[in-house]
Design a protein around this motif. Structure first.
Motif, PDB file in Angstrom:
ATOM      1  N   PRO A 188       2.107 -22.523  -3.871  1.00  0.00           N
ATOM      2  CA  PRO A 188       2.334 -23.889  -3.390  1.00  0.00           C
ATOM      3  C   PRO A 188       3.794 -24.294  -3.606  1.00  0.00           C
ATOM      4  O   PRO A 188       4.490 -23.718  -4.434  1.00  0.00           O
ATOM      5  N   GLU A 189       4.211 -25.287  -2.853  1.00  0.00           N
ATOM      6  CA  GLU A 189       5.576 -25.777  -2.961  1.00  0.00           C
ATOM      7  C   GLU A 189       5.734 -26.513  -4.292  1.00  0.00           C
ATOM      8  O   GLU A 189       4.845 -27.250  -4.710  1.00  0.00           O
ATOM      9  N   LEU A 190       6.880 -26.318  -4.908  1.00  0.00           N
ATOM     10  CA  LEU A 190       7.120 -26.896  -6.231  1.00  0.00           C
ATOM     11  C   LEU A 190       6.888 -28.411  -6.277  1.00  0.00           C
ATOM     12  O   LEU A 190       6.243 -28.935  -7.180  1.00  0.00           O
ATOM     13  N   THR A 191       7.405 -29.113  -5.276  1.00  0.00           N
ATOM     14  CA  THR A 191       7.360 -30.581  -5.351  1.00  0.00           C
ATOM     15  C   THR A 191       6.006 -31.174  -4.961  1.00  0.00           C
ATOM     16  O   THR A 191       5.794 -32.367  -5.135  1.00  0.00           O
ATOM     17  N   SER A 192       5.103 -30.346  -4.413  1.00  0.00           N
ATOM     18  CA  SER A 192       3.805 -30.916  -4.060  1.00  0.00           C
ATOM     19  C   SER A 192       2.655 -30.251  -4.807  1.00  0.00           C
ATOM     20  O   SER A 192       1.502 -30.612  -4.625  1.00  0.00           O
ATOM     21  N   ALA A 193       2.973 -29.268  -5.662  1.00  0.00           N
ATOM     22  CA  ALA A 193       1.925 -28.521  -6.356  1.00  0.00           C
ATOM     23  C   ALA A 193       1.203 -29.393  -7.373  1.00  0.00           C
ATOM     24  O   ALA A 193       1.803 -30.265  -8.002  1.00  0.00           O
ATOM     25  N   GLY A 194      -0.079 -29.142  -7.563  1.00  0.00           N
ATOM     26  CA  GLY A 194      -0.859 -29.855  -8.567  1.00  0.00           C
ATOM     27  C   GLY A 194      -0.568 -29.344  -9.975  1.00  0.00           C
ATOM     28  O   GLY A 194      -0.739 -30.047 -10.961  1.00  0.00           O
ATOM     29  N   ILE A 195      -0.187 -28.087 -10.053  1.00  0.00           N
ATOM     30  CA  ILE A 195       0.150 -27.485 -11.347  1.00  0.00           C
ATOM     31  C   ILE A 195       1.479 -26.751 -11.209  1.00  0.00           C
ATOM     32  O   ILE A 195       1.724 -26.101 -10.190  1.00  0.00           O
ATOM     33  N   VAL A 196       2.336 -26.899 -12.207  1.00  0.00           N
ATOM     34  CA  VAL A 196       3.610 -26.177 -12.220  1.00  0.00           C
ATOM     35  C   VAL A 196       3.727 -25.449 -13.560  1.00  0.00           C
ATOM     36  O   VAL A 196       3.477 -26.039 -14.618  1.00  0.00           O
ATOM     37  N   VAL A 197       4.065 -24.178 -13.499  1.00  0.00           N
ATOM     38  CA  VAL A 197       4.344 -23.411 -14.718  1.00  0.00           C
ATOM     39  C   VAL A 197       5.827 -23.056 -14.700  1.00  0.00           C
ATOM     40  O   VAL A 197       6.306 -22.438 -13.751  1.00  0.00           O
ATOM     41  N   SER A 198       6.557 -23.491 -15.732  1.00  0.00           N
ATOM     42  CA  SER A 198       8.006 -23.276 -15.757  1.00  0.00           C
ATOM     43  C   SER A 198       8.417 -22.426 -16.949  1.00  0.00           C
ATOM     44  O   SER A 198       7.856 -22.554 -18.031  1.00  0.00           O
ATOM     45  N   GLY A 199       9.425 -21.622 -16.717  1.00  0.00           N
ATOM     46  CA  GLY A 199       9.976 -20.811 -17.790  1.00  0.00           C
ATOM     47  C   GLY A 199      11.435 -21.143 -18.021  1.00  0.00           C
ATOM     48  O   GLY A 199      12.145 -21.546 -17.096  1.00  0.00           O
ATOM     49  N   GLY A 200      11.885 -20.938 -19.245  1.00  0.00           N
ATOM     50  CA  GLY A 200      13.266 -21.229 -19.590  1.00  0.00           C
ATOM     51  C   GLY A 200      13.999 -20.010 -20.107  1.00  0.00           C
ATOM     52  O   GLY A 200      13.546 -18.875 -19.913  1.00  0.00           O
ATOM     53  N   ARG A 201      15.095 -20.264 -20.784  1.00  0.00           N
ATOM     54  CA  ARG A 201      15.914 -19.186 -21.301  1.00  0.00           C
ATOM     55  C   ARG A 201      15.107 -18.286 -22.247  1.00  0.00           C
ATOM     56  O   ARG A 201      15.363 -17.090 -22.347  1.00  0.00           O
ATOM     57  N   GLY A 202      14.117 -18.904 -22.913  1.00  0.00           N
ATOM     58  CA  GLY A 202      13.297 -18.152 -23.846  1.00  0.00           C
ATOM     59  C   GLY A 202      12.573 -16.980 -23.208  1.00  0.00           C
ATOM     60  O   GLY A 202      12.163 -16.050 -23.899  1.00  0.00           O
ATOM     61  N   VAL A 203      12.399 -17.012 -21.898  1.00  0.00           N
ATOM     62  CA  VAL A 203      11.707 -15.919 -21.211  1.00  0.00           C
ATOM     63  C   VAL A 203      12.567 -14.647 -21.244  1.00  0.00           C
ATOM     64  O   VAL A 203      12.049 -13.530 -21.249  1.00  0.00           O
ATOM     65  N   GLY A 204      13.872 -14.824 -21.259  1.00  0.00           N
ATOM     66  CA  GLY A 204      14.750 -13.708 -21.587  1.00  0.00           C
ATOM     67  C   GLY A 204      15.215 -12.787 -20.495  1.00  0.00           C
ATOM     68  O   GLY A 204      16.263 -12.181 -20.627  1.00  0.00           O
ATOM     69  N   SER A 205      14.469 -12.658 -19.392  1.00  0.00           N
ATOM     70  CA  SER A 205      14.916 -11.781 -18.310  1.00  0.00           C
ATOM     71  C   SER A 205      14.131 -12.067 -17.034  1.00  0.00           C
ATOM     72  O   SER A 205      13.067 -12.691 -17.067  1.00  0.00           O
ATOM     73  N   GLU A 206      14.672 -11.573 -15.936  1.00  0.00           N
ATOM     74  CA  GLU A 206      14.001 -11.735 -14.650  1.00  0.00           C
ATOM     75  C   GLU A 206      12.670 -10.985 -14.683  1.00  0.00           C
ATOM     76  O   GLU A 206      11.649 -11.463 -14.210  1.00  0.00           O
ATOM     77  N   GLU A 207      12.735  -9.796 -15.261  1.00  0.00           N
ATOM     78  CA  GLU A 207      11.553  -8.947 -15.435  1.00  0.00           C
ATOM     79  C   GLU A 207      10.436  -9.720 -16.130  1.00  0.00           C
ATOM     80  O   GLU A 207       9.301  -9.788 -15.658  1.00  0.00           O
ATOM     81  N   ASP A 208      10.776 -10.334 -17.275  1.00  0.00           N
ATOM     82  CA  ASP A 208       9.756 -11.018 -18.063  1.00  0.00           C
ATOM     83  C   ASP A 208       9.289 -12.322 -17.429  1.00  0.00           C
ATOM     84  O   ASP A 208       8.274 -12.884 -17.837  1.00  0.00           O
ATOM     85  N   PHE A 209      10.039 -12.805 -16.440  1.00  0.00           N
ATOM     86  CA  PHE A 209       9.575 -14.017 -15.753  1.00  0.00           C
ATOM     87  C   PHE A 209       8.232 -13.760 -15.073  1.00  0.00           C
ATOM     88  O   PHE A 209       7.488 -14.687 -14.768  1.00  0.00           O
ATOM     89  N   LYS A 210       7.903 -12.478 -14.869  1.00  0.00           N
ATOM     90  CA  LYS A 210       6.619 -12.110 -14.266  1.00  0.00           C
ATOM     91  C   LYS A 210       5.436 -12.668 -15.053  1.00  0.00           C
ATOM     92  O   LYS A 210       4.400 -12.975 -14.474  1.00  0.00           O
ATOM     93  N   ILE A 211       5.605 -12.816 -16.366  1.00  0.00           N
ATOM     94  CA  ILE A 211       4.467 -13.352 -17.127  1.00  0.00           C
ATOM     95  C   ILE A 211       4.274 -14.840 -16.842  1.00  0.00           C
ATOM     96  O   ILE A 211       3.150 -15.337 -16.873  1.00  0.00           O
ATOM     97  N   ILE A 212       5.362 -15.519 -16.515  1.00  0.00           N
ATOM     98  CA  ILE A 212       5.264 -16.926 -16.100  1.00  0.00           C
ATOM     99  C   ILE A 212       4.579 -16.980 -14.726  1.00  0.00           C
ATOM    100  O   ILE A 212       3.670 -17.782 -14.488  1.00  0.00           O
ATOM    101  N   GLU A 213       5.007 -16.085 -13.854  1.00  0.00           N
ATOM    102  CA  GLU A 213       4.449 -16.058 -12.497  1.00  0.00           C
ATOM    103  C   GLU A 213       2.973 -15.691 -12.508  1.00  0.00           C
ATOM    104  O   GLU A 213       2.190 -16.222 -11.723  1.00  0.00           O
ATOM    105  N   ALA A 214       2.598 -14.786 -13.424  1.00  0.00           N
ATOM    106  CA  ALA A 214       1.183 -14.377 -13.499  1.00  0.00           C
ATOM    107  C   ALA A 214       0.308 -15.566 -13.896  1.00  0.00           C
ATOM    108  O   ALA A 214      -0.777 -15.779 -13.327  1.00  0.00           O
ATOM    109  N   LEU A 215       0.787 -16.341 -14.854  1.00  0.00           N
ATOM    110  CA  LEU A 215       0.021 -17.535 -15.249  1.00  0.00           C
ATOM    111  C   LEU A 215      -0.058 -18.519 -14.083  1.00  0.00           C
ATOM    112  O   LEU A 215      -1.117 -19.080 -13.796  1.00  0.00           O
ATOM    113  N   ALA A 216       1.060 -18.687 -13.398  1.00  0.00           N
ATOM    114  CA  ALA A 216       1.074 -19.595 -12.245  1.00  0.00           C
ATOM    115  C   ALA A 216       0.059 -19.137 -11.196  1.00  0.00           C
ATOM    116  O   ALA A 216      -0.709 -19.947 -10.668  1.00  0.00           O
ATOM    117  N   ASP A 217       0.051 -17.853 -10.918  1.00  0.00           N
ATOM    118  CA  ASP A 217      -0.845 -17.351  -9.883  1.00  0.00           C
ATOM    119  C   ASP A 217      -2.311 -17.502 -10.292  1.00  0.00           C
ATOM    120  O   ASP A 217      -3.165 -17.801  -9.464  1.00  0.00           O
TER     121      ASP A 217
END
Ligand code: FAD
Ligand code: AMP
Lengths: 309, 252
Positions: A188-217
């Motif tokens: 879903p689009e960020l500005t209209s989504a009912g749920i948003v999962v966000s990651g910050g610097r703590g995620v550490g890499s583009e690779e590890d952002f996948k765990i944020i995306e997995a939760l979002a999905d």
């Protein structure tokens, strides 16, 4: 009073959510005429005609309007401006590009990111990254406004406004489109989504952002990011949430590895439920969180993905 | 080519803003003020153009209170060649609106004839995101807002812009106005020797009246209030407890 509302049109398609939210804000001001402009805009115009509260739709189709370049779009709006007391749009990057130009051509101020209509001349808007709310009363003949969509509910469908075509204004020919780099996504689009999962610097890499995306999905959510995550290349720019990125107000916002700088809070603190996952118990994000979890996100986020749904 | 860089003096981005109890504005007395962060990026870009031989002079301009001198000295210390201060307000509580700023800048552009104006995308105090677009309109120039990449090439510029959908690249005719976004570059710090040198660089002082621009606000600030506070939340001890709470709240 008559309101001209610039619809958000992307590649001939109406961005319904942003446009319908701006319609809700605009309805309070008078009869709403929606302007759908683009290289092709007829379908977008037809879609806009169905939004509740729209009195009339103007469709302007011209190659020069294809990529919402500021100069031809502003010229078109100015050519129509005489009939309207208010010229408004949802506060998207496209509209923020165009509307101040329109305002200056009309010798009036612009009011960006308006969050409430007090009366026909008076509006509320956040300043200082949302740390203060200013109520301003305009003395200008025409009010030029962008509405922050996250604070208005989308108008429903069921209208049947009349549709007219209008001609484009002369294209000053000052700029040309070269290319768009748009990430295709099924999320879903960020500005209209009912749920948003966000990651910050703590995620550490583009690779590890996948765990944020997995939760979002798992949650059917959109993915967001802090500026630090975008600057570091973990996430694309259009995921940035904050004062100078996108402003979101979903039912549920989950922030993982985000400290909670005021510039980030500016983009998400009106979310209904905020969850913060951070290994630092002092992180300021916990001050706005409904549910805070002090944990290593590399353990907590995958565990949450597994246990939800 | 001359490059003009408008820089605004704003509250430092690290300062926690406080709304005055009487609702007349935010408390700016004795708080740290700095150059608007986006404008640092614009100054940096201008200096890099000069270093690359694409610009021969960088002029920083600030409009507001007299204290904006400090902001201009920062721009000079970073590497701008000279500065223009336009005094248009006598109280730090008085913000000059983007339309009036754009009108003054338009007059300065007429005088200086720069090939490029590099401004910030947004001032972090009023969050208006308007001045560059307004100036462009007044001059009848092209505009390229929210730039994350800039390539100036003679009579045109190719600019990549950060937009809601991702990135857009456009080609604009020069002279042009480019408003810069966060990821265009990382601004340098001014070195101590450069700070010393900056004290000797020319800083012209003007007033809004010198340019015949009326800076009377079009927007009357009726009141300034605190945003609504969020109710205090709770800390949970485990992922399981978090899942339970989210289910109870009907959030998942
Ligand atoms: C002009 C300007 C505009 C800005 N606009 C925006 C904006 O629109 N949006 C925005 O977000 N920011 C914006 N910022 C930047 C903002 O000030 C902060 O720098 C930024 O939000 C910090 O991002 P972060 O929280 O990801 O990083 P940090 O502040 O570095 O925080 C990282 C957090 O991750 C936590 N962490 C680290 N490892 C783990 C782990 N393994 N598990 C759990 N937690 C962990 C740390 O405890 C820390 O709290 C802007 C700044 C300026 C100057
Ligand atoms: N008073 C000012 N003096 C100099 N530059 C300004 C001033 N106000 C705005 N600007 C410029 O315009 C940009 C956008 O500001 P704004 O339109 O107020 O969000 C800033 O980043 C500056 O580059």
């Amino acid at each position: 009073m008559a309101v001209l509302l610039l619809a958000e049109v992307n590649n001939g398609e109406l961005a319904m959510d942003a446009t319908a939210k701006a319609v809700t804000a605009a309805k309070a001001l008078g009869d709403v005429t929606v302007l759908a402009a683009g290289a092709s805009a007829a379908a977008a115009g037809d879609a806009a005609a169905k939004i509740d509260g729209v009195a009339k739709v103007l469709v302007a189709e011209d190659a020069s309007l294809g990529h919402r370049l500021a100069e031809p779009t502003a010229a078109l709006i100015v050519s129509l401006a005489g009939d309207y007391s208010h010229i408004v749009a949802p506060a998207t990057t496209d509209a923020k590009n165009v509307m101040p130009r329109v305002a200056a051509l009309l010798d009036v101020m612009v009011m960006s990111d308006v969050t409430a209509v007090v009366d026909a001349d008076t509006f509320e808007r956040p300043i200082y990254a949302g740390n203060a709310i200013q109520t301003v009363k305009s003395s200008d003949a025409t009010k030029v406004i962008t509405f922050r969509t996250s604070t208005f509910d989308a108008a429903g469908e069921g209208g049947s406004a009349s549709v007219e075509t209008v001609g484009a204004a002369d294209n000053p020919g000052l700029s040309e489109w070269v290319e768009d780099k748009v990430a295709e996504s099924d999320r879903p689009e960020l500005t209209s989504a009912g749920i948003v999962v966000s990651g910050g610097r703590g995620v550490g890499s583009e690779e590890d952002f996948k765990i944020i995306e997995a939760l979002a999905d798992k949650l059917g959510a959109a993915v967001g990011a802090s500026r630090a995550a975008v600057d570091s290349g973990y996430a694309p720019n259009d995921w940035q949430v904050g004062q100078t990125g996108k402003v979101v107000a979903p039912e549920l916002y989950i922030a993982a590895g985000i400290s909670g700088a005021i510039q980030h809070l500016a983009g998400m603190k009106d979310s209904k439920i905020i969850v913060a996952i951070n290994k630092d118990e002092e992180a300021p994000i916990f001050q706005v969180a409904d549910f805070g979890l002090v944990a290593d996100l590399f353990e907590a986020v995958p565990a949450l993905t597994e246990k939800l749904g | 080519m001359k490059v003009l860089v408008p820089v605004k003096r704003v509250i430092d981005y690290n300062v926690k803003v406080r709304v005055k109890a009487d609702g007349t504005g935010v408390d700016l007395a004795n708080v740290k003020m700095s150059m608007n962060p986006f404008d640092e990026i614009a100054v940096e870009e201008a200096i890099r153009l000069k270093e690359a031989g694409k610009a021969d002079e960088v002029i920083a301009v600030s409009i507001g209170v007299k204290q904006a001198q400090e902001t201009l000295r920062t721009a000079l210390a970073m590497g701008a060649d000279r500065a223009i201060l336009v005094v248009a307000a006598d109280s730090v509580d008085q913000d000059i609106e983007p339309l009036a700023v754009a009108k003054i800048l338009a007059k300065i552009v007429e005088e200086e004839q720069p090939g490029l104006v590099l401004c910030g995308k947004q001032a972090i105090d009023n969050d208006m995101n308007a001045t560059g677009q307004m100036l462009s309109a007044l001059l009848g120039w092209s505009q390229a807002t929210f730039a994350s990449e800039v390539d100036i090439d003679g009579d045109s510029a190719v600019v990549t812009r950060e937009v809601d959908g991702g990135l857009q690249t456009i080609k604009v005719a020069t002279p042009t106005i480019i408003s810069v976004d966060l990821r265009l570059n990382e601004p340098r710090y001014a070195s101590l020797p450069n700070i010393m040198k900056a004290k000797k660089k020319p800083l012209d002082e003007k007033t809004a009246a010198d340019y015949g621009v009326d800076v009377t606000p079009r927007l009357e600030v009726v009141k300034t209030s605190e945003p609504s506070e969020r109710a205090a939340g709770i800390m949970v001890g485990s992922v399981d407890e978090l899942v339970e709470k989210l289910k109870e709240a009907g959030a998942v």
